[in-house]
Design a protein around this motif. Structure first.
Motif, PDB file in Angstrom:
ATOM      1  N   ASP A  76      61.041 -53.729  -5.451  1.00 17.69           N
ATOM      2  CA  ASP A  76      62.228 -53.177  -4.794  1.00 17.69           C
ATOM      3  C   ASP A  76      63.390 -54.100  -5.137  1.00 17.69           C
ATOM      4  N   VAL A  77      64.230 -53.680  -6.073  1.00 24.68           N
ATOM      5  CA  VAL A  77      65.272 -54.582  -6.574  1.00 24.68           C
ATOM      6  C   VAL A  77      66.417 -54.792  -5.590  1.00 24.68           C
ATOM      7  N   SER A  78      66.365 -54.104  -4.447  1.00 28.30           N
ATOM      8  CA  SER A  78      67.371 -54.360  -3.411  1.00 28.30           C
ATOM      9  C   SER A  78      66.984 -55.557  -2.540  1.00 28.30           C
ATOM     10  N   LYS A  79      65.800 -56.136  -2.814  1.00 30.52           N
ATOM     11  CA  LYS A  79      65.313 -57.275  -2.035  1.00 30.52           C
ATOM     12  C   LYS A  79      65.180 -58.494  -2.947  1.00 30.52           C
ATOM     13  N   PRO A  80      65.905 -59.555  -2.659  1.00 29.02           N
ATOM     14  CA  PRO A  80      65.930 -60.711  -3.565  1.00 29.02           C
ATOM     15  C   PRO A  80      64.562 -61.327  -3.825  1.00 29.02           C
ATOM     16  N   ASN A  81      63.688 -61.378  -2.838  1.00 26.12           N
ATOM     17  CA  ASN A  81      62.364 -61.963  -3.063  1.00 26.12           C
ATOM     18  C   ASN A  81      61.529 -61.111  -4.003  1.00 26.12           C
ATOM     19  N   ASP A  82      61.658 -59.785  -3.872  1.00 28.77           N
ATOM     20  CA  ASP A  82      60.965 -58.891  -4.797  1.00 28.77           C
ATOM     21  C   ASP A  82      61.442 -59.115  -6.228  1.00 28.77           C
ATOM     22  N   VAL A  83      62.752 -59.262  -6.380  1.00 30.03           N
ATOM     23  CA  VAL A  83      63.319 -59.470  -7.709  1.00 30.03           C
ATOM     24  C   VAL A  83      62.840 -60.798  -8.293  1.00 30.03           C
ATOM     25  N   LYS A  84      62.832 -61.825  -7.487  1.00 32.42           N
ATOM     26  CA  LYS A  84      62.348 -63.135  -7.945  1.00 32.42           C
ATOM     27  C   LYS A  84      60.918 -63.023  -8.467  1.00 32.42           C
ATOM     28  N   ASN A  85      60.076 -62.314  -7.717  1.00 37.13           N
ATOM     29  CA  ASN A  85      58.686 -62.138  -8.138  1.00 37.13           C
ATOM     30  C   ASN A  85      58.594 -61.324  -9.424  1.00 37.13           C
ATOM     31  N   LEU A  86      59.428 -60.299  -9.553  1.00 36.56           N
ATOM     32  CA  LEU A  86      59.443 -59.472 -10.763  1.00 36.56           C
ATOM     33  C   LEU A  86      59.762 -60.303 -11.993  1.00 36.56           C
ATOM     34  N   ILE A  87      60.843 -61.054 -11.928  1.00 39.43           N
ATOM     35  CA  ILE A  87      61.288 -61.828 -13.086  1.00 39.43           C
ATOM     36  C   ILE A  87      60.293 -62.951 -13.403  1.00 39.43           C
ATOM     37  N   GLU A  88      59.755 -63.588 -12.373  1.00 33.66           N
ATOM     38  CA  GLU A  88      58.751 -64.628 -12.601  1.00 33.66           C
ATOM     39  C   GLU A  88      57.519 -64.059 -13.298  1.00 33.66           C
ATOM     40  N   GLU A  89      57.121 -62.846 -12.923  1.00 38.31           N
ATOM     41  CA  GLU A  89      55.961 -62.210 -13.553  1.00 38.31           C
ATOM     42  C   GLU A  89      56.230 -61.912 -15.025  1.00 38.31           C
ATOM     43  N   VAL A  90      57.447 -61.434 -15.326  1.00 37.61           N
ATOM     44  CA  VAL A  90      57.798 -61.139 -16.720  1.00 37.61           C
ATOM     45  C   VAL A  90      57.793 -62.422 -17.552  1.00 37.61           C
ATOM     46  N   ILE A  91      58.394 -63.479 -17.024  1.00 37.83           N
ATOM     47  CA  ILE A  91      58.440 -64.763 -17.748  1.00 37.83           C
ATOM     48  C   ILE A  91      57.030 -65.311 -17.935  1.00 37.83           C
ATOM     49  N   LYS A  92      56.193 -65.177 -16.909  1.00 41.24           N
ATOM     50  CA  LYS A  92      54.817 -65.664 -16.997  1.00 41.24           C
ATOM     51  C   LYS A  92      54.055 -64.937 -18.104  1.00 41.24           C
ATOM     52  N   ARG A  93      54.265 -63.616 -18.198  1.00 36.30           N
ATOM     53  CA  ARG A  93      53.532 -62.822 -19.186  1.00 36.30           C
ATOM     54  C   ARG A  93      54.052 -63.024 -20.604  1.00 36.30           C
ATOM     55  N   TYR A  94      55.388 -63.046 -20.748  1.00 37.38           N
ATOM     56  CA  TYR A  94      55.967 -62.955 -22.092  1.00 37.38           C
ATOM     57  C   TYR A  94      56.820 -64.150 -22.494  1.00 37.38           C
ATOM     58  N   GLY A  95      57.122 -65.031 -21.544  1.00 32.59           N
ATOM     59  CA  GLY A  95      57.819 -66.259 -21.887  1.00 32.59           C
ATOM     60  C   GLY A  95      59.311 -66.127 -22.089  1.00 32.59           C
ATOM     61  N   GLN A  96      59.851 -64.931 -21.999  1.00 35.98           N
ATOM     62  CA  GLN A  96      61.276 -64.738 -22.262  1.00 35.98           C
ATOM     63  C   GLN A  96      61.745 -63.392 -21.708  1.00 35.98           C
ATOM     64  N   ILE A  97      63.046 -63.298 -21.525  1.00 41.19           N
ATOM     65  CA  ILE A  97      63.710 -62.023 -21.249  1.00 41.19           C
ATOM     66  C   ILE A  97      64.987 -62.023 -22.071  1.00 41.19           C
ATOM     67  N   ASP A  98      65.103 -61.076 -22.964  1.00 39.02           N
ATOM     68  CA  ASP A  98      66.251 -61.016 -23.863  1.00 39.02           C
ATOM     69  C   ASP A  98      67.259 -59.945 -23.461  1.00 39.02           C
TER      70      ASP A  98
END
Length: 258
Positions: A76-98
């Protein structure tokens, strides 16, 4: 996953090979069209969704059937903690966001006199605050790699207004202001920040309008038709590949607002 591994997954003749993209609200409509176009051009696409897992999985399946690479992550991108978890998961999986595509949005249309605090706040949270939350989480990664593409999906309503849409118009106008200011701050760091302002597009939201309302809208569009989701996706792809365009709002509206 390393940059070399990401590139191996995608043919190097595709312009976005080796790039990781996050598309918020990517399970339907404009977001789904953007996700498919980015994947077709070589990006590994992370599709964010809030509720419709079935739609998100369908987009991932279509991308993979066409030889692309994608995954879906609920948030739920309207919730900052949800967003933090989303981005951390992407970085953990792929190491980058371009590439970050801020597309998630809702409407709660009501004339201003009848608009409740809840209807105002919900639209601002999902449409505008989410852009701040997601961008705040990815910006340091982009600064470290001296590269990033941030594209925010605004609207013609944020430029021209809309009857019964003060909350929606305010959120979409806010996106344009945020885009311009952030572009100034990041231009020297290899990061471009732009917005796309769709007009009336063939989506579920527009299809739900009464037929006479739709016909009235089309009659005012110089091109005499609604836009297609693929046409928004094409504008997004153009901005991702453009190196010397930042802080701009690209109108894709058939000439309705100039």
């Amino acid at each position: 996953m390393s940059q070399a591994e990401l590139t191996l997954f995608n043919p190097i003749n595709k312009p976005l090979a080796g790039k990781v993209a996050v598309v918020t609200g990517g399970s339907r409509g404009i977001g789904a069209a953007i996700a498919k176009v980015l994947a077709k051009n070589g990006a590994y696409v992370v599709i964010n969704y809030q509720l419709r897992m079935d739609c998100a999985k369908a987009v991932v399946k279509e991308i993979e059937e066409q030889g692309g690479f994608s995954c879906a992550i609920q948030s739920d991108v309207s919730k900052p903690n949800d967003v933090k978890n989303l981005i951390e998961e992407v970085i953990k999986r792929y190491g980058q966001i371009d590439i970050l595509i801020n597309n998630a949005g809702i409407t709660r249309d009501r004339t201003f006199r009848k608009l409740s605090n809840e209807e105002w706040g919900e639209v601002i949270d999902v449409n505008l605050n989410s852009v701040f939350y997601t961008t705040s989480e990815v910006i340091n990664h982009m600064l470290e790699q001296n590269y990033g593409r941030i594209i925010n999906i605004s609207s013609i309503i944020g430029q021209a207004g809309g009857f019964g849409q003060t909350n929606y118009a305010a959120s979409k106008a806010g996106i344009i202001g945020l885009t311009k200011s952030l572009a100034l701050e990041t231009a020297k760091n290899g990061i471009t920040v732009n917005s796309v302002c769709p007009g009336f597009i063939e989506t579920e939201m527009v299809e739900e309008m009464p037929e006479n309302v739709r016909e009235n809208i089309v009659s005012k569009i110089p091109m005499k038709r609604l836009g297609k989701t693929d046409e928004i996706a094409e504008a997004v792809l153009f901005l991702i590949q453009a190196n010397y365009i930042t802080g701009q709002s690209i109108n894709v509206n058939g000439g309705l607002y100039m």
